[in-house]
Design a protein around this motif. Structure first.
Motif, mmCIF file in Angstrom:
data_model
loop_
_atom_site.group_PDB
_atom_site.id
_atom_site.type_symbol
_atom_site.label_atom_id
_atom_site.label_comp_id
_atom_site.label_asym_id
_atom_site.label_seq_id
_atom_site.Cartn_x
_atom_site.Cartn_y
_atom_site.Cartn_z
ATOM 1 N N VAL A 139 18.287 4.797 -5.232
ATOM 2 C CA VAL A 139 17.468 5.634 -5.306
ATOM 3 C C VAL A 139 16.336 5.105 -4.528
ATOM 4 C CG1 VAL A 139 15.540 4.827 -6.786
ATOM 5 C CG2 VAL A 139 18.106 3.756 -7.613
ATOM 6 N N SER A 140 15.243 6.901 -4.364
ATOM 7 C CA SER A 140 14.254 6.833 -3.237
ATOM 8 C C SER A 140 13.387 6.819 -3.730
ATOM 9 C CB SER A 140 14.826 7.933 -2.190
ATOM 10 O OG SER A 140 13.836 8.653 -0.949
ATOM 11 N N ALA A 141 12.075 5.627 -3.412
ATOM 12 C CA ALA A 141 11.038 5.571 -3.706
ATOM 13 C C ALA A 141 9.966 4.883 -2.740
ATOM 14 C CB ALA A 141 11.019 4.358 -4.917
ATOM 15 N N GLY A 142 8.897 5.687 -2.206
ATOM 16 C CA GLY A 142 7.664 5.200 -1.302
ATOM 17 C C GLY A 142 8.415 5.060 -0.092
ATOM 18 N N ASP A 143 7.126 5.711 0.549
ATOM 19 C CA ASP A 143 7.726 6.344 1.929
ATOM 20 C C ASP A 143 8.013 5.651 2.899
ATOM 21 O OD1 ASP A 143 5.803 8.551 1.448
ATOM 22 O OD2 ASP A 143 3.949 6.707 1.554
ATOM 23 N N ASP A 144 7.226 4.472 3.885
ATOM 24 C CA ASP A 144 8.241 3.639 4.644
ATOM 25 C C ASP A 144 8.464 2.440 4.040
ATOM 26 O OD1 ASP A 144 5.591 3.050 4.233
ATOM 27 O OD2 ASP A 144 5.060 1.296 5.878
ATOM 28 N N ARG A 145 8.364 1.679 3.156
ATOM 29 C CA ARG A 145 8.960 0.909 1.860
ATOM 30 C C ARG A 145 9.266 1.582 0.812
ATOM 31 N NH1 ARG A 145 4.974 -4.348 2.321
ATOM 32 N NH2 ARG A 145 7.524 -5.220 1.573
ATOM 33 N N VAL A 146 9.879 0.774 0.281
ATOM 34 C CA VAL A 146 10.267 0.642 -0.877
ATOM 35 C C VAL A 146 9.192 0.595 -1.272
ATOM 36 C CG1 VAL A 146 11.768 0.371 -2.808
ATOM 37 C CG2 VAL A 146 12.910 0.197 -0.554
ATOM 38 N N ASP A 147 8.681 0.949 -2.520
ATOM 39 C CA ASP A 147 7.854 0.802 -3.802
ATOM 40 C C ASP A 147 7.992 0.622 -5.316
ATOM 41 O OD1 ASP A 147 5.591 1.737 -6.350
ATOM 42 O OD2 ASP A 147 5.206 2.871 -5.220
ATOM 43 N N ASP A 150 11.719 7.484 4.179
ATOM 44 C CA ASP A 150 11.920 7.560 5.638
ATOM 45 C C ASP A 150 13.051 6.857 5.802
ATOM 46 O OD1 ASP A 150 9.128 8.769 5.417
ATOM 47 O OD2 ASP A 150 7.634 7.149 6.560
ATOM 48 N N ALA A 151 13.616 6.383 5.052
ATOM 49 C CA ALA A 151 14.974 5.580 6.049
ATOM 50 C C ALA A 151 15.509 6.470 6.408
ATOM 51 C CB ALA A 151 15.980 5.558 4.599
ATOM 52 N N ASP A 155 16.027 -2.677 -0.131
ATOM 53 C CA ASP A 155 16.907 -1.552 1.775
ATOM 54 C C ASP A 155 15.568 -0.705 2.065
ATOM 55 O OD1 ASP A 155 17.693 -1.501 3.774
ATOM 56 O OD2 ASP A 155 19.926 -1.617 2.937
ATOM 57 N N SER A 156 14.388 -0.824 2.368
ATOM 58 C CA SER A 156 13.503 0.308 3.244
ATOM 59 C C SER A 156 14.561 0.844 3.796
ATOM 60 C CB SER A 156 12.454 -0.506 3.145
ATOM 61 O OG SER A 156 11.428 -1.306 2.216
ATOM 62 N N SER A 157 15.455 0.016 4.749
ATOM 63 C CA SER A 157 15.327 1.668 6.318
ATOM 64 C C SER A 157 16.853 1.140 5.768
ATOM 65 C CB SER A 157 15.253 1.061 7.233
ATOM 66 O OG SER A 157 15.294 -0.368 7.323
ATOM 67 N N GLY A 158 17.129 1.281 5.493
ATOM 68 C CA GLY A 158 19.253 1.858 4.963
ATOM 69 C C GLY A 158 20.430 1.024 5.637
ATOM 70 N N ARG A 159 19.539 -0.498 5.488
ATOM 71 C CA ARG A 159 21.112 -0.905 7.205
ATOM 72 C C ARG A 159 21.533 -2.021 6.495
ATOM 73 N NH1 ARG A 159 17.298 -6.128 9.381
ATOM 74 N NH2 ARG A 159 15.969 -5.899 7.224
ATOM 75 N N THR A 160 22.278 -2.033 5.041
ATOM 76 C CA THR A 160 22.523 -2.187 3.931
ATOM 77 C C THR A 160 24.466 -2.016 4.885
ATOM 78 O OG1 THR A 160 21.668 -2.398 2.399
ATOM 79 C CG2 THR A 160 24.087 -3.071 2.012
ATOM 80 N N PRO A 161 25.208 -3.196 5.353
ATOM 81 C CA PRO A 161 26.653 -2.281 5.423
ATOM 82 C C PRO A 161 26.989 -1.718 4.624
ATOM 83 C CG PRO A 161 25.885 -4.714 6.555
ATOM 84 C CD PRO A 161 25.079 -3.952 5.492
#
Length: 223
Positions: free
Chosen positions: A125-133, A109-110, A84-90
């Motif tokens: 788990v944070s990985a990647g800039d604008d998208r999950v690596d 960037d989330a 979930d690259s931008s953290g949209r999970t409710p």
């Protein structure tokens, strides 16, 4: 780490209709097979699109399978992972309940407020800039002891995993129905390959109800 993609598609390769709503493609026999595959896994992965569309729980349903896991010294339920690259999970999503641990993979960037909200309900788990690596994220998950991973969709995530070379097996149930639609999601969406297509080796074909289960391993590409 061993990554198995499991999916059910229509005869024309669609995961669902153009409305992106769940479609009954397989039946009870295939559901039981999927439950066994879940029970064999350390974690089950979906993309945030699947969470938003279907609100899946992603747990093993058969109590006997849960008991067997416990007897073997494993948690009764496999962990759950959301990409979930931008953290949209409710925060009230079924996948964030206390039935099993949940990991949410986000990008650096989330939004801070979304990350903070999710931290109260999941392991971030944070990985990647604008998208999950995905390579970095899966390496981090492996450090958590998650070695056998089952991927249940959707098409964007499955394509990205193939693109990164992370998929070891593809198990695809092909049901006896046609969905159609140029906008209906397929097994592997995303940008698509134009060269260096992943090559699969067919290992097994099994008839299940009115469809067929196709089991492939992913051929290694020689450097």
């Amino acid at each position: 780490m061993h990554v198995v993609v499991n999916a059910a598609t229509s005869a024309d390769g669609k995961l669902s209709s153009r409305k992106r709503e769940q479609v009954a493609i397989s039946g009870e026999s295939d559901f039981a097979r999927m439950d066994r595959l879940r029970a064999e896994s350390d974690a089950i992965v979906v993309g945030v699109g699947t969470v938003l569309a279907d609100d899946p729980h992603l747990t093993v349903k058969d109590e006997a399978l849960c008991e067997r896991r416990a007897k073997n010294g494993r948690p009764e339920q496999p962990a759950r992972i959301v990409v979930d690259s931008s953290g949209r999970t409710p925060v009230d999503a079924a996948i964030l309940d206390d039935a099993a641990p949940t990991y949410v993979c986000v990008s650096d960037d989330a939004p801070v407020d979304r990350r903070a909200n999710l931290t109260d309900h999941a392991n971030l788990v944070s990985a990647g800039d604008d998208r999950v690596d995905l390579l970095r994220a899966f390496a981090g998950l492996q450090e958590e002891g998650l070695e056998r991973i089952m991927v249940e969709g959707g098409g964007e995530l499955i394509f990205s995993l193939f693109e990164c070379g992370l998929v070891d097996e593809l198990r695809m149930y092909v049901g006896g129905t046609v969905i159609g639609g140029r906008d209906a999601p397929t097994l592997a969406d995303g940008a698509g390959f134009v060269e260096d297509f992943p090559s699969l080796a067919l290992e097994r074909v099994e008839r299940i109800d009115d469809g067929a289960l196709l089991c492939w391993t992913v051929d290694e590409i020689d450097d």
